[in-house]
Design an enzyme around this catalytic site. Structure first.
Site, PDB file in Angstrom:
ATOM      1  CB  SER A   1      -0.953  -0.035   1.197  1.00  0.00           C
ATOM      2  OG  SER A   1      -1.910   0.983   1.115  1.00  0.00           O
TER       3      SER A   1
ATOM      4  CG  ASP B   1      -6.730  -2.401  -3.973  1.00  0.00           C
ATOM      5  OD1 ASP B   1      -7.433  -1.556  -3.382  1.00  0.00           O
ATOM      6  OD2 ASP B   1      -5.485  -2.413  -3.902  1.00  0.00           O
TER       7      ASP B   1
ATOM      8  CG  HIS C   1      -5.889  -1.932  -0.118  1.00  0.00           C
ATOM      9  ND1 HIS C   1      -5.123  -1.561  -1.208  1.00  0.00           N
ATOM     10  CD2 HIS C   1      -5.283  -1.366   0.956  1.00  0.00           C
ATOM     11  CE1 HIS C   1      -4.117  -0.819  -0.811  1.00  0.00           C
ATOM     12  NE2 HIS C   1      -4.189  -0.678   0.510  1.00  0.00           N
TER      13      HIS C   1
END
Length: 1068
Positions: free
Chosen positions: A723, A1003, A1033
């Site tokens: 991320s 995502d 995610h």
């Protein structure tokens, strides 16, 4: 005498010798009102009026008892044959093999005592009645065993074809077990068997069976609906997959990287341990079967077939419920199916158009993944759930156990979700007309992009956070998402009042029950939170995993490692050699942005204790994390590893540390056999860009220079992150190349963010329904990292209190909320059960008087959900918000935003927007007419808005929540290539090492990975992209949750191992 224990009416005593007088026969009980629990159809059997008699006592001889039960069985079987013949019920003519137990018969004979002649009169009556019945009826000379006729016919008439009877072997084994018990042979005497009993049974059975035969569905619907049963589901899916194979060019199923996943087999869906044995199933297993069946439909049926089947079922259900009279529930069910039909027919051509052009946006033919495909896949999942629910309704709507209100709520929720997905499909079409081929992000000017986002963010979102929460993900992940959403809304209820600290968590424990049992309340509260609470709330919520208790529990379940130490790297400059000329060096300065020089924290994790990791210099850098007791003997040091992994954690740049990611990092250390150093960079908004980049770059250079202290020789170095950490991995490599120092040998970035611009893309449209990454949350994190997030007044108050003041304040708040929270929790449930029906709310037009201000400032303020629970009784006679439709949830607050003091108090708690916010944040509509006006013109200077070309008659549902704190324009700093590497020039991207990206198909950040991989591929840079299916995610933090997440985490390990493996020497 001791009465024998009750038995099922299908119990048999059998014999196999022709000379024996004992044949297959049932044992009846005279108490007709007694409920049978051994057989599923016993309740229906009582409704037929069949008297259920107990067996004869053992005062007669075995032969006399056998003759009595034989004659009674023959009479009952003949009667049932007469009744079932005109109804065309099949009567089996074959019997199962029977077995005789000689010792049991001898024991039964020896136990018979005096008084055996008491049954002669009853036996004569039965013989006389049997002769009368035999002469009056025509049938086979030797009828089949009575038990088989009765059990088969009644099961077919009452239970349906899906209910199975116990096998003959089970009955014999049960008979042996009961005959071996001496007390089981003593039964009371049956006296006064009436001769007119047969006629009563005949009339009762005939009336009920004729009524049941009329209610049987038509044969064509029975054939069509058989596929929803558990026994035929697998056969249906296999046949449909063979007859309708997926087209390779369609790409309706996003291919993953997990070859062991077999979607068509609904019994082998993940997270539930494979197929369940046939037989007893609990509520959780039935729920799992529902989810798995819908998921299997979405992967095995093409879009056109799915839509046609759904439309046909909707029309049939709509016609059925329209003919059920003027009832409110029937009317709403009919309207729901009419809406399902309309939305499905309108959505199908749009999805087909998106699929037709989706392949132009793939990285290559081996990786068919992009936001358009994900959007189509999500819509297919919603259609599949509606299809399965419609089939269930069609096959069970006549049953007395059909829960109309529950199924109505489910259908309304998914209809709302389908309506919003149709709006997203039109938005995606709009992106296709604006963007160039192959470009996924919005390419219009900033004004058009802001106008597009302004229209998009006003869509209603609550329907995706209630009953439909996580419908697009794998079934194994949905219970976790539900738990997370309940915790989020409970945490958010008390956050603004308590600000921070342990008291927020303690108070939320008392309010989570309401949200667990009421999905509509949970969805409405979730939408309110994500639109109104600031980044400090998300930072506090995501940092719950940092609590010592939770982190200790996570460490207990994770892999045990020899080394897990927190290091404090001193803020001292050092020299690094240049890669172009090692004789030359460059100075690496400590981080300076915003807060000046300061140490950088990093955690060293190693499965084995290696050389250098116990040196005096490293021990001097170790930071104490509390006392630890080491009971194991000091291990022998292993040699230094040839590789090193530098990890940067995610968390939206605003939350979490290496401690939150420690469980899967320990697994990495064990599987890779290399030391891992994870960097704890400073978090926004206290330390915005470029502070985190400077600290990560400084820690990376320090690890490269001092790799011997970390237990590695540094021959191969990998940068890994997820991320926000993936973004930092790429930008650290760009900064290392710009400095001229050694770049890592490769980058493994899991679901990274590569652009922080407020640009729309097909995958970012999915943030409307994503419970982990809503669009407003992404915007708040970006604003915090870019430095445009303003600090609230209570943050300065916290700094003034100091550390000890915060501890004292939180302790007092905790003790207070422990008492008041328990009281509020009890009162809320007592109000639900004891509310008077004559209680009326405040009129909608009544305004608050000054005398009401005292009630608004009470310590235990009531929330939006509590006010919703206090709604008056409606047309359906309910006082709960969950009986309202999703449409009511969407538009009820538009006309009167302050319908009650509780509502006004809730909005006051959230903090109303100031006039200065209006120029930069979205307005909330005050009426439906104003919302319609906003569809045509922009509130900014009256410029016509760029909006999706919605067809006539289609109006998506708009949010009724307050001001959405989301900036429409991006700060210019987000275009910095060290902040948004996707926008970096080609000359910078060419300096990157091999990049391995692992993304999620569902995502919102998928397009970031696809577009970044496309740019690198166009430049000739080595890059790979792997896309996993059906996972949200942040799956790395959920690696221990289910099989899919473990396999996805293993894929990341494989990418890292590929980087750490030295390239093979060229052949000479």
């Amino acid at each position: 005498m001791k009465p024998r224990r009750p038995i099922s009416f299908t119990r048999e005593i059998t014999a196999m010798e022709p000379s024996s007088t004992s044949v297959s026969r049932p044992e009846w009980r005279p108490e007709a009102q007694q409920t049978l629990t051994d057989y599923p159809g016993s309740r229906e059997l009582q409704e037929f009026g069949i008297p259920q008699k107990q067996s004869l006592p053992n005062e007669a001889t075995a032969q006399q008892g056998a003759e009595f039960q034989q004659e009674q069985g023959v009479q009952q079987s003949t009667l049932l044959q007469k009744l079932l013949t005109p109804l065309a019920f099949p009567v089996p003519q074959q019997s199962f093999p029977s077995h005789k137990v000689h010792s049991d018969q001898q024991e039964a004979t020896s136990q018979n005592g005096p008084g055996a002649g008491k049954v002669h009169t009853t036996q004569k009556e039965l013989e006389h009645r049997d002769e009368h019945v035999g002469t009056a009826e025509s049938g086979p000379a030797e009828p089949p065993p009575a038990t088989e006729v009765e059990a088969t016919s009644i099961a077919q008439a009452v239970s349906g074809p899906d209910k199975k009877l116990p096998t003959q072997t089970d009955l014999v084994s049960q008979e042996r077990a009961e005959q071996s018990d001496p007390t089981a042979q003593q039964t009371p005497l049956v006296q006064g068997v009436k001769s007119d009993q047969g006629s009563l049974i005949e009339s009762g059975i005939l009336a009920r069976l004729q009524k049941l035969a009329i209610q049987q569905p038509s044969q064509e619907w029975k054939t069509f609906l058989d596929c929803v049963t558990e026994s035929d589901m697998e056969k249906y899916l296999n046949s449909s997959s063979k007859s309708n194979p997926p087209e390779p060019s369609g790409g309706t199923v996003i291919p993953g990287t997990l070859p062991s996943k077999q979607k068509p087999d609904c019994g082998k869906m993940s997270g539930y341990g494979g197929k369940l044995p046939h037989g007893k199933k609990g509520i959780l297993q039935k729920h799992k079967h529902y989810w798995d069946t819908a998921s299997a439909f979405s992967h095995s049926m093409d879009l056109r077939t799915m839509t046609q089947s759904l439309v046909a079922l909707a029309e049939d259900n709509m016609a059925f419920f329209s003919s059920q009279g003027p009832g409110e529930t029937a009317r709403r069910l009919s309207n729901v199916f009419a809406g399902v039909r309309e939305q499905a027919l309108g959505l199908e051509p749009t999805l087909g158009q998106l699929l037709g052009v989706a392949h132009h946006f793939d990285l290559d033919t081996e990786t068919p993944a992009n936001g358009y495909r994900s959007l189509v896949h999500t819509a297919r999942c919603c259609l599949a759930h509606l299809l399965h629910k419609s089939r269930y309704v069609a096959s069970n709507r006549r049953s007395i156990f059909f829960r109309a209100s529950h199924n109505l709520a489910e259908l309304e929720a998914y209809l709302a979700a389908l309506t919003q997905l149709r709006a997203l499909a039109y938005y995606a079409q709009r992106l296709l007309t604006i963007n160039r081929p192959g470009v996924l992000f919005f390419e219009g000017d900033e004004g058009l992009s802001a106008d597009f986002l302004q229209d998009y963010v006003t869509l209603h979102k609550g329907c995706f956070y209630g009953r439909c929460l996580g419908f697009q993900f794998t079934p194994a992940i949905r219970p976790f998402l539900q738990t997370l959403s309940i915790g989020l809304v409970s945490f958010g209820e008390h956050y603004k009042r308590n600000e921070t600290g342990l008291s927020v968590t303690a108070s939320s424990l008392f309010t989570g029950g309401r949200f667990a049992i009421d999905p509509e309340l949970r969805g409405a509260e979730f939408e309110r939170i994500i639109q109104n609470l600031d980044v400090h709330f998300w930072k506090a919520f995501w940092n719950i995993t940092e609590i010592e208790v939770l982190s200790s529990l996570a460490n207990m379940a994770s892999t045990t490692v020899r080394v897990s130490r927190l290091l404090s790297l001193p803020p001292e400059a050092f020299e690094m050699p240049l890669t172009s000329d090692p004789k030359l060096t460059v100075t690496i300065s400590p981080p300076l942005a915003h807060t000046g020089p300061g140490p950088v924290l990093a955690r060293l994790i190693s499965y084995d204790l290696r050389e250098g990791q116990d040196s005096k210099m490293l021990n001097s850098l170790a930071k104490s994390e509390g006392p630890r007791l080491e009971l194991r003997p000091r291990p022998q040091q292993a040699p230094r590893s040839r590789a090193l992994v530098v990890h940067i954690h995610g968390g939206g740049f605003v939350a979490q540390t290496s401690k939150s990611h420690e469980p899967y990092l320990k697994n990495w250390a064990q599987e890779l056999g290399v030391p891992i150093i994870s960097i704890d960079y400073s978090l926004a908004p206290e330390a915005p860009f470029p502070r985190a980049l400077e600290e990560c770059f400084f820690a990376y250079c320090w690890a490269v220079k001092h790799c011997e202290l970390l237990g590695s020789t540094g021959e191969r170095i990998c940068l890994a992150g997820d991320s926000a950490g993936g973004n930092l991995c790429i930008t650290v490599s760009l900064r290392a190349a710009a400095y001229g120092v050694r770049v890592p040998d490769g980058i493994m970035a899991a679901y990274p963010v590569t652009t922080l611009q407020s640009s729309a893309s097909p995958s970012r449209l999915l943030s409307l329904m994503d419970p982990l990454l809503p669009l407003s949350v992404l915007s708040k994190c970006v604003s915090a990292y870019s430095g445009t997030e303003t600090e609230d007044h209570f943050d300065s108050d916290q700094k003034a209190l100091g550390v000890m003041g915060l501890v004292q304040r939180d302790t007092s708040l905790f003790l207070r909320d422990l008492r008041l929270g328990a009281s509020s929790w009890l009162n809320s449930f007592l109000e639900l059960s004891g509310r008077k029906p004559h209680k009326t709310p405040l009129p909608a037009t009544e305004t608050l008087r000054p005398t009401d201000s005292g009630r608004l400032t009470e310590s235990m303020r009531r929330s939006v959900s509590e006010a919703a629970l206090a709604q008056p009784e409606g047309l359906l006679g309910t006082d709960s918000l969950k009986k309202l439709t999703i449409k009511d949830l969407s538009f009820k607050g538009n006309s009167e935003p302050s319908d009650s003091p509780e509502m006004s108090q809730s909005m006051e708690t959230l903090g109303p927007s100031t006039p200065s916010d209006v120029n930069f944040f979205l307005r909330s509509g005050n009426s439906q007419e104003e919302a319609e006006t906003r569809d045509d013109i922009s509130p900014m200077d009256g410029i016509p808005r760029v909006r999706a070309a919605f067809p006539d008659g289609f109006h998506p549902r708009r949010s009724s929540q307050g001001v959405l704190h989301m900036p429409l324009y991006s700060s210019p700093i987000v275009k910095n290539p060290f902040m948004s590497p996707l926008l970096a020039p080609d000359v910078m991207l060419k300096t990157l090492p091999p990049v391995h990206l692992v993304a999620c198909a569902l995502d919102p950040m998928l397009d970031d990975s696809v577009m970044f991989a496309r740019r690198l591929k166009d430049l000739g840079q080595p890059v790979t992209l792997k896309v996993v299916e059906d996972l949200p995610h942040g799956f790395l933090s959920l690696a221990a949750l289910c099989r899919e997440t473990r396999q996805a985490a293993e894929l990341c390990v494989q990418r890292i191992r590929l980087i750490l493996t030295p390239p093979a020497a060229p052949l000479t």
